[in-house]
Design a protein around this motif. Structure first.
Motif: not given
Ligand code: UTP
Length: 496
Positions: A109, A111-116, A160, A191, A215, A217-218, A246-247, A371, A422
């Protein structure tokens, strides 16, 4: 013909649900932009949006934990007793067979934004390996390639993304020639999303003609696998088990014969890996069992008294942490989708994406995250917040655990398999993940009787990177013991 006037029905609807501000810039938009904005608004299910605003935005989030739960049973990382030893051996054999016969697919997965982390672009493109600075994508690709060679099998990889990073991800793979993998065995899909809210329940605008979304969420992966055709593709290939990760975890063992084998032997539908919590305050979900169902309770929902409760041997009662590594049966994902998988109270955000209502539909609960959400305010100021200013809603994969008829947990050692990237600095950062990669490499080498230079305080005095093509695990290193040169203090060693 593009509308120049807002249809009355839309105006009325927006007014009724207190979201008229979405049309603030209507007069400034061109016909195509107007059309596009109308489509986004029509896509919203306002009755449900209202419910969401009421339940998640206006009210403080309340913990929903079962009335009665106990610590979850689990398999320890090494077998206890002769009987279990035999079972683990059988599981490893079966796991290897399943990988060799192409029944296991990798699924990340991303698709997260990796904001942290504060990274611009897909997190998978983050360079992390200690010597060669390989990106997360490259490490996983090389791992999958090495597994395919080791087991003489096709190991398809499903990735994803989200609408926010999809095209960039696809470009990265193209530009890097799919890291040596066969592009036909890589399936990149998107997603879904949910709308973002301000603290007073208004849907935010990303631009004059764009609703701000995030997105979903996972947990959204279970639906996205179905909608994208990924499940169909897996089925066509004869895949039965999905290895979910997770990525941001460069230490993951994507194809672990023991984990896969135990999952299959026990007829589990979704299995999880776990580590022992570093302490009662560690911000990780805890495994527990309620009404015969394995589940994860988030750290924020676990009352402090319970988080601190200890067994007679001083270990934490709820000390088993979820690390977001799962094996999931393809059948199970299909079943959930067939029943009409919907997010509780949030199927609401998009009519188009909503499953037809079904009496037996399955739901994943929504979680609220406060956020920093950049957005356009009603005075045409683009706000880049320095403090959290809005609410995102998402579903989590671990909420699928209690939906399974059977679910098992296998413990692993943190240093072997869990080094998440993270944060930009401090704990769970690139630096800690790199250190863990070096430590694991040193430990594998030491168990192959390779001497590792250490400082007087015991810390490692060299930088080591083991390429997946050289070794996928401790045993692979032992088998190549003779190919490894002496390592001196201060060396940078890359084993490939
Ligand atoms: P995190 O909960 O660490 O979120 O995702 P994030 O978006 O990567 O980072 P922050 O919170 O903005 O800093 C855990 C895993 O779930 C994936 C992320 O890519 C990561 O592999 N994920 C998270 C998704 O694929 N989609 C989402 O909507 C949220």
């Amino acid at each position: 013909m593009s509308p120049r006037k807002v249809p009355e029905s839309i105006k009325k609807r927006l007014k009724k649900h207190h979201q008229e501000h979405l049309l603030t810039f209507w007069e400034q938009l061109g016909p195509d932009q107007q059309q596009d904005l109308l489509r986004q608004i029509e896509d919203l299910d306002f009755l449900k949006t209202d419910a969401c605003v009421e339940d998640f935005i206006k009210k403080a989030a309340s913990a929903s934990i079962p009335a009665d739960f106990t610590a979850a049973p689990f398999y320890s990382n090494s077998p206890c007793g002769a009987e279990q030893q035999q079972k683990y051996a059988e599981a490893i054999k079966l796991g290897k067979q399943l990988i060799s016969s192409g029944k296991v697919a990798a699924f990340v997965v991303a698709g997260g934004q990796g904001t942290r982390l504060g990274l611009d672009g897909p997190k998978g493109n983050f360079p992390i390996s200690p010597v060669k600075n390989k990106t997360l994508f490259q490490i996983f690709a090389e791992t999958i390639l090495a597994v395919s060679k080791k087991y003489n099998a096709v190991c398809p990889w499903y990735i994803m993304t989200s609408p926010l990073n999809h095209s960039e991800t696809v470009e990265i793979f193209k530009k890097n020639n799919y890291y040596g993998l066969n592009p036909d065995d890589i399936f990149i899909f998107q997603q879904g999303t949910f709308a973002n809210f301000s603290f007073d329940g208004k849907i935010l605008l990303a631009d004059k003609d764009k609703i701000s979304v995030s997105p979903d969420g996972h947990g959204g992966s279970l639906k996205a696998l179905h909608r994208s055709g990924a499940l169909k593709d897996m089925k066509k290939r004869g895949v039965e088990f999905v290895s979910y990760f997770q990525i941001d975890n460069p230490l993951i063992t994507i194809f672990d014969p023991l984990f896969i084998g135990l999952h299959a032997l026990d007829n589990s539908q979704i299995s999880s890996r776990a580590v022992i919590k570093a302490g009662p305050e560690e911000k990780v979900g805890s495994f527990c069992i309620a009404d015969g169902k394995i589940m994860v309770i988030e750290y924020s929902d676990l009352p402090t008294k319970l988080a601190c409760r200890r067994n007679p041997d001083n270990s934490l009662v709820f000390g088993l942490a979820s690390i977001a590594i799962h094996i999931i049966n393809l059948d199970f994902i299909e079943q959930l989708n067939a029943k009409g998988l919907s997010e509780l109270k949030a199927s609401m955000f998009s009519k188009r994406h909503r499953e037809p209502s079904h009496p037996a539909s399955v739901s994943l609960p929504l979680h609220k995250a406060v956020k920093k959400i950049p957005h356009l305010d009603c005075h045409d100021n683009f706000i880049v917040p320095t403090e959290p200013n809005g609410i995102k809603l998402e579903s989590f994969i671990f909420d699928a655990l209690p939906l399974a008829s059977r679910s098992i947990i296998l413990q692993t050692l943190r240093g072997e398999e869990f080094g998440p990237v993270k944060n930009a600095s401090g704990f769970d950062s690139a630096q800690t993940a790199k250190e863990m990669m070096i430590c694991r490499a040193a430990s594998w080498l030491e168990s192959a009787r390779v001497s590792i230079p250490r400082k007087p305080d015991g810390s490692i005095d060299c930088v080591i990177e083991i390429a997946p093509g050289f070794a996928l695990d401790r045993d692979d290193v032992k088998a190549k013991q003779n190919q490894i040169c002496k390592i001196a203090a201060g060396d940078k060693v890359y084993l490939s």
